[in-house]
Design a protein around this motif. Structure first.
Motif, PDB file in Angstrom:
ATOM      1  N   ILE A  10       0.846  -1.182   0.000  1.00  0.00           N
ATOM      2  CA  ILE A  10       0.000   0.000   0.000  1.00  0.00           C
ATOM      3  C   ILE A  10       0.887   1.239   0.000  1.00  0.00           C
ATOM      4  CG2 ILE A  10      -1.780   1.248   1.297  1.00  0.00           C
ATOM      5  CD1 ILE A  10      -2.580  -1.539   0.219  1.00  0.00           C
ATOM      6  N   GLY A  11       0.575   2.183  -0.854  1.00  0.00           N
ATOM      7  CA  GLY A  11       1.304   3.436  -0.876  1.00  0.00           C
ATOM      8  C   GLY A  11       2.542   3.422  -1.758  1.00  0.00           C
ATOM      9  N   GLU A  12       2.860   2.282  -2.375  1.00  0.00           N
ATOM     10  CA  GLU A  12       4.024   2.244  -3.261  1.00  0.00           C
ATOM     11  C   GLU A  12       3.738   3.138  -4.461  1.00  0.00           C
ATOM     12  OE1 GLU A  12       7.069  -1.011  -5.156  1.00  0.00           O
ATOM     13  OE2 GLU A  12       4.955  -1.556  -5.093  1.00  0.00           O
ATOM     14  N   SER A  13       4.639   4.039  -4.753  1.00  0.00           N
ATOM     15  CA  SER A  13       4.422   4.996  -5.841  1.00  0.00           C
ATOM     16  C   SER A  13       4.677   4.342  -7.196  1.00  0.00           C
ATOM     17  CB  SER A  13       5.341   6.207  -5.680  1.00  0.00           C
ATOM     18  OG  SER A  13       6.685   5.841  -5.967  1.00  0.00           O
ATOM     19  N   ALA A  14       4.112   4.945  -8.226  1.00  0.00           N
ATOM     20  CA  ALA A  14       4.342   4.451  -9.586  1.00  0.00           C
ATOM     21  C   ALA A  14       5.831   4.503  -9.915  1.00  0.00           C
ATOM     22  CB  ALA A  14       3.534   5.264 -10.588  1.00  0.00           C
TER      23      ALA A  14
ATOM     24  N   ASP B 138      -6.552   0.392   1.612  1.00  0.00           N
ATOM     25  CA  ASP B 138      -6.039   1.747   1.796  1.00  0.00           C
ATOM     26  C   ASP B 138      -5.784   2.456   0.469  1.00  0.00           C
ATOM     27  OD1 ASP B 138      -6.100   1.572   4.545  1.00  0.00           O
ATOM     28  OD2 ASP B 138      -4.008   0.952   4.720  1.00  0.00           O
ATOM     29  N   ILE B 139      -6.024   1.787  -0.652  1.00  0.00           N
ATOM     30  CA  ILE B 139      -5.767   2.433  -1.942  1.00  0.00           C
ATOM     31  C   ILE B 139      -6.700   3.622  -2.118  1.00  0.00           C
ATOM     32  CG2 ILE B 139      -4.847   0.368  -3.068  1.00  0.00           C
ATOM     33  CD1 ILE B 139      -7.518   0.031  -4.475  1.00  0.00           C
TER      34      ILE B 139
ATOM     35  N   PHE C  32     -12.370   3.299  -0.231  1.00  0.00           N
ATOM     36  CA  PHE C  32     -12.890   2.429   0.815  1.00  0.00           C
ATOM     37  C   PHE C  32     -12.888   3.162   2.151  1.00  0.00           C
ATOM     38  CE2 PHE C  32     -10.896  -0.340  -2.322  1.00  0.00           C
ATOM     39  CZ  PHE C  32     -11.868  -1.302  -2.536  1.00  0.00           C
ATOM     40  N   ALA C  33     -13.851   2.806   3.001  1.00  0.00           N
ATOM     41  CA  ALA C  33     -13.895   3.336   4.368  1.00  0.00           C
ATOM     42  C   ALA C  33     -14.684   2.357   5.218  1.00  0.00           C
ATOM     43  CB  ALA C  33     -14.536   4.712   4.403  1.00  0.00           C
TER      44      ALA C  33
END
Length: 170
Positions: free
Chosen positions: A26-30, A101-102, A110-111
């Protein structure tokens, strides 16, 4: 550490899905994904993380969903999207929790409540994901729904081929 100058590029849908499907966390950048895929040496400031644990039996429930014809029997992309999300949650709730978390550039997808999604935008049309504690926005086009599913499945550790089959079934 000096801040890196970021540039924006446009890529076609297929390339975007390929990059998203190669997300390890999660959170890995392009940029980090492309550096890894292209095996660039300049990775001094790229942190190493463990990818999400693969789903048990690597998609057993997802394959059953695809082979059963349940998706084809549904009238709308929203219903197919919601069914896929419910199956993904049932198959591996822990990986789903991490992967959910995307986010988009301007939206959260999502929540844990309708209220949280409504607070993030006034045209989100949130719906609960059956059998889970999560809600998802549904006011997106079919391409975005495919991207959400592809990113989610990649972060959950599914194989690229299965991700393609599922996202194209929406």
């Amino acid at each position: 550490m000096p801040e890196k100058m970021m540039k924006t590029i446009e890529v076609d849908e297929e390339l975007y899905r390929y990059i998203a499907s190669n997300t390890r966390h999660i959170g890995e950048s392009a940029s980090d994904i492309l550096r890894r895929l292209l095996k660039l040496d300049n990775q001094a400031d790229v942190e190493t993380v463990t990818p999400a644990a693969p789903a048990r039996a690597q998609g057993e429930g997802v394959l059953r969903m695809l082979e059963s014809g349940a998706l084809a029997a549904q009238d709308s992309a929203i219903e197919r999207f919601m069914t896929i999300l419910a199956v993904l949650y049932r198959e591996n709730p822990a990986a789903f929790a991490q992967a959910s978390d995307i986010k988009g550039r301007k939206r959260i997808y999502f929540a844990d409540s309708e209220t949280a999604l409504l607070a993030a935008g006034n045209t989100t049309k949130p719906r609960p994901i059956e059998g889970s504690p999560y809600w998802v926005i549904t006011n997106t086009n079919t391409g975005r729904k495919r991207n959400i599913v592809a990113q989610l499945m990649a972060a959950m550790g599914y194989a690229h081929g299965l991700i393609e089959r599922v996202s194209q079934s929406i």
